[in-house]
Design a protein around this motif. Sequence first.
Motif, PDB file in Angstrom:
ATOM      1  N   UNK A 130       0.852  -1.180   0.000  1.00 32.91           N
ATOM      2  CA  UNK A 130       0.000   0.000   0.000  1.00 32.91           C
ATOM      3  C   UNK A 130       0.891   1.234   0.000  1.00 32.91           C
ATOM      4  N   UNK A 131       0.307   2.361  -0.397  1.00 34.54           N
ATOM      5  CA  UNK A 131       1.048   3.626  -0.351  1.00 34.54           C
ATOM      6  C   UNK A 131       0.242   4.661   0.416  1.00 34.54           C
ATOM      7  N   UNK A 132       0.933   5.680   0.911  1.00 33.79           N
ATOM      8  CA  UNK A 132       0.248   6.778   1.600  1.00 33.79           C
ATOM      9  C   UNK A 132      -0.743   7.458   0.667  1.00 33.79           C
ATOM     10  N   UNK A 133      -0.383   7.579  -0.591  1.00 34.17           N
ATOM     11  CA  UNK A 133      -1.251   8.255  -1.566  1.00 34.17           C
ATOM     12  C   UNK A 133      -2.600   7.551  -1.661  1.00 34.17           C
ATOM     13  N   UNK A 134      -2.553   6.234  -1.791  1.00 38.67           N
ATOM     14  CA  UNK A 134      -3.794   5.456  -1.903  1.00 38.67           C
ATOM     15  C   UNK A 134      -4.615   5.556  -0.628  1.00 38.67           C
ATOM     16  N   UNK A 135      -3.964   5.406   0.529  1.00 39.54           N
ATOM     17  CA  UNK A 135      -4.692   5.453   1.803  1.00 39.54           C
ATOM     18  C   UNK A 135      -5.337   6.820   2.007  1.00 39.54           C
ATOM     19  N   UNK A 136      -4.607   7.883   1.702  1.00 35.76           N
ATOM     20  CA  UNK A 136      -5.136   9.240   1.883  1.00 35.76           C
ATOM     21  C   UNK A 136      -6.366   9.506   1.025  1.00 35.76           C
ATOM     22  N   UNK A 137      -6.468   8.846  -0.115  1.00 29.50           N
ATOM     23  CA  UNK A 137      -7.575   9.084  -1.042  1.00 29.50           C
ATOM     24  C   UNK A 137      -8.852   8.323  -0.678  1.00 29.50           C
ATOM     25  N   UNK A 138      -8.758   7.371   0.252  1.00 25.43           N
ATOM     26  CA  UNK A 138      -9.946   6.585   0.612  1.00 25.43           C
ATOM     27  C   UNK A 138     -10.989   7.489   1.261  1.00 25.43           C
ATOM     28  N   UNK A 139     -12.220   7.408   0.778  1.00 26.07           N
ATOM     29  CA  UNK A 139     -13.313   8.201   1.326  1.00 26.07           C
ATOM     30  C   UNK A 139     -14.218   7.329   2.183  1.00 26.07           C
ATOM     31  N   UNK A 140     -14.581   7.834   3.360  1.00 18.79           N
ATOM     32  CA  UNK A 140     -15.434   7.104   4.293  1.00 18.79           C
ATOM     33  C   UNK A 140     -16.513   8.033   4.828  1.00 18.79           C
ATOM     34  N   UNK A 141     -17.522   7.422   5.442  1.00 14.25           N
ATOM     35  CA  UNK A 141     -18.567   8.180   6.123  1.00 14.25           C
ATOM     36  C   UNK A 141     -18.241   8.207   7.612  1.00 14.25           C
ATOM     37  N   UNK A 142     -18.404   9.369   8.233  1.00 10.10           N
ATOM     38  CA  UNK A 142     -17.994   9.516   9.641  1.00 10.10           C
ATOM     39  C   UNK A 142     -18.959  10.439  10.381  1.00 10.10           C
ATOM     40  N   UNK A 143     -19.362  10.072  11.620  1.00 13.75           N
ATOM     41  CA  UNK A 143     -20.264  10.927  12.405  1.00 13.75           C
ATOM     42  C   UNK A 143     -19.466  11.903  13.273  1.00 13.75           C
ATOM     43  N   UNK A 144     -20.182  12.648  14.099  1.00 14.61           N
ATOM     44  CA  UNK A 144     -19.535  13.547  15.048  1.00 14.61           C
ATOM     45  C   UNK A 144     -18.792  12.712  16.103  1.00 14.61           C
ATOM     46  N   UNK A 145     -17.815  13.339  16.765  1.00 14.04           N
ATOM     47  CA  UNK A 145     -16.945  12.601  17.680  1.00 14.04           C
ATOM     48  C   UNK A 145     -17.713  11.944  18.831  1.00 14.04           C
ATOM     49  N   UNK A 146     -18.772  12.589  19.303  1.00 16.24           N
ATOM     50  CA  UNK A 146     -19.539  12.021  20.406  1.00 16.24           C
ATOM     51  C   UNK A 146     -20.162  10.685  19.999  1.00 16.24           C
ATOM     52  N   UNK A 147     -20.685  10.620  18.784  1.00 18.21           N
ATOM     53  CA  UNK A 147     -21.270   9.375  18.294  1.00 18.21           C
ATOM     54  C   UNK A 147     -20.174   8.355  17.994  1.00 18.21           C
ATOM     55  N   UNK A 148     -19.043   8.818  17.517  1.00 17.52           N
ATOM     56  CA  UNK A 148     -17.905   7.916  17.306  1.00 17.52           C
ATOM     57  C   UNK A 148     -17.560   7.188  18.604  1.00 17.52           C
ATOM     58  N   UNK A 149     -17.475   7.963  19.697  1.00 21.00           N
ATOM     59  CA  UNK A 149     -17.089   7.390  20.988  1.00 21.00           C
ATOM     60  C   UNK A 149     -18.109   6.355  21.454  1.00 21.00           C
ATOM     61  N   UNK A 150     -19.389   6.630  21.231  1.00 25.63           N
ATOM     62  CA  UNK A 150     -20.436   5.692  21.647  1.00 25.63           C
ATOM     63  C   UNK A 150     -20.290   4.365  20.891  1.00 25.63           C
ATOM     64  N   UNK A 151     -20.014   4.439  19.603  1.00 23.46           N
ATOM     65  CA  UNK A 151     -19.828   3.235  18.793  1.00 23.46           C
ATOM     66  C   UNK A 151     -18.575   2.487  19.236  1.00 23.46           C
ATOM     67  N   UNK A 152     -17.514   3.216  19.491  1.00 25.85           N
ATOM     68  CA  UNK A 152     -16.264   2.605  19.969  1.00 25.85           C
ATOM     69  C   UNK A 152     -16.503   1.860  21.280  1.00 25.85           C
ATOM     70  N   UNK A 153     -17.229   2.487  22.207  1.00 23.81           N
ATOM     71  CA  UNK A 153     -17.507   1.855  23.498  1.00 23.81           C
ATOM     72  C   UNK A 153     -18.305   0.565  23.315  1.00 23.81           C
ATOM     73  N   UNK A 154     -19.262   0.591  22.413  1.00 26.68           N
ATOM     74  CA  UNK A 154     -20.100  -0.576  22.160  1.00 26.68           C
ATOM     75  C   UNK A 154     -19.265  -1.734  21.609  1.00 26.68           C
ATOM     76  N   UNK A 155     -18.474  -1.455  20.588  1.00 25.58           N
ATOM     77  CA  UNK A 155     -17.649  -2.503  19.958  1.00 25.58           C
ATOM     78  C   UNK A 155     -16.557  -2.974  20.928  1.00 25.58           C
ATOM     79  N   UNK A 156     -16.023  -2.037  21.724  1.00 21.49           N
ATOM     80  CA  UNK A 156     -14.983  -2.412  22.694  1.00 21.49           C
ATOM     81  C   UNK A 156     -15.512  -3.408  23.723  1.00 21.49           C
ATOM     82  N   UNK A 157     -16.774  -3.233  24.099  1.00 18.91           N
ATOM     83  CA  UNK A 157     -17.360  -4.170  25.065  1.00 18.91           C
ATOM     84  C   UNK A 157     -17.448  -5.567  24.456  1.00 18.91           C
ATOM     85  N   UNK A 158     -17.730  -5.636  23.151  1.00 20.36           N
ATOM     86  CA  UNK A 158     -17.738  -6.927  22.465  1.00 20.36           C
ATOM     87  C   UNK A 158     -16.333  -7.507  22.403  1.00 20.36           C
TER      88      UNK A 158
END
Length: 405
Positions: A130-158
């Motif tokens: 892989x290259x930095x160029x390719x990784x930098x170009x990847x587009x994703x969907x992302x919520x606000x940080x508060x919702x990110x943390x809630x999802x992280x906590x949920x998956x972390x418990x699993x």
Amino acid sequence: MSNLENKVGLPELRFPEFINYPKWEEKSFSKLFEIGGGKDHKHLADGDVPVYGSGGYMRSVNDYLYDGKSACIGRKGTINNPMFLTGKFWTVDTLFYTHSFKNCIPEFVYLLFQNIDWLKLNEAGGVPSLSKVIINKIEVLIPKEKEQQKIVDCISSMDDLITTNTKKLELLKFHKKGLMQKLFPAEGENKPDFRFPEFSMEANWKKEKLHNLVDLLSGHAFKSEYFSTTGKKMVTPKNFTKNGFASFSEDNTKYTSEDFNERYICREGDLLLLLTDLTPSCELLGRPMLLTPSDGEVLLNQRIAKVILKGNINSNFLKYFFLSNSFRKRIINTATGSTVRHTSNKIVLSTELLLPNLSEQNKIAACLLSIDELIRSQADKIETLKEYKKGLMQQLFPEMKESIA
């Protein structure tokens, strides 16, 4: 959580407190973090800072490249196994690390990394890269940080639940290994360290040659031109495991449409032995397989022998003898071949073993079988948890197209 209609920019499941939050934003990785490249570590002295490559931990040194939380992905080699590091660490040039996060938390980036099919982004024809160029170009969907943390906590418990159950599985395996060492005589001894109370006054175990107890039927060399996706299932070296059970999956199961002799049909209760090992460490050479009802009928392929009992011996007891350290040591020490290692019917049949009476054999076999059942049940539980986590991840994240900006 509340079920929502699966719309663009929205996950299928969303925690209630975020129902009225805006849709997830589409952003490229270049807008979310920076990518750091690893460096050579050979000039560093030993210390307590771990060094990682794309294959995992390598050594510990006296300096660090980064101090903090970071989602990492392989630059070369193992590019499809993201890892999460925290604290002081050093990475070599086969592993990228992430830093300088903007509007996102490192743990959420790690979850995003797990949702990407990195092998599709491979840029090399040989060793995956892989290259930095390719990784930098990847587009994703992302919520606000508060919702990110809630999802992280949920998956972390699993993840914590999976880790706890994995530790329990390892403890069961360790317990079985120790018990086998006590239930079978040590080298040079003629009775085990532990005997069940009802056999404490019994005579010492008697030495026997295997050829007095069993015969071996060698498998047939089925022709590759008849291999197919249907027909009769064959047993091959890939179906053997280190624990004495068969492993028939979609990836490792072969079928044949070739005519065959009935003598090569193996059924529930049949004990098989692998005479060839393709792995460099000989992990599977001489390993047994005791077929269960779920395995169904299989055809005995070449490089595998069927054990035919003719003496006063329990087939499960014999399976555990084949898994014992003494038998493993003999088979590996007498193996022939350089790249592919082999044993033979002659070597196996000339092996000596110490044998108690049939009642004690049955008791030992039943004890170890009960532990095996616990181990298999625990392993199944872990796989169920992993599948649940996978399904939960799919519902907590909007469908990702893995597009390149």
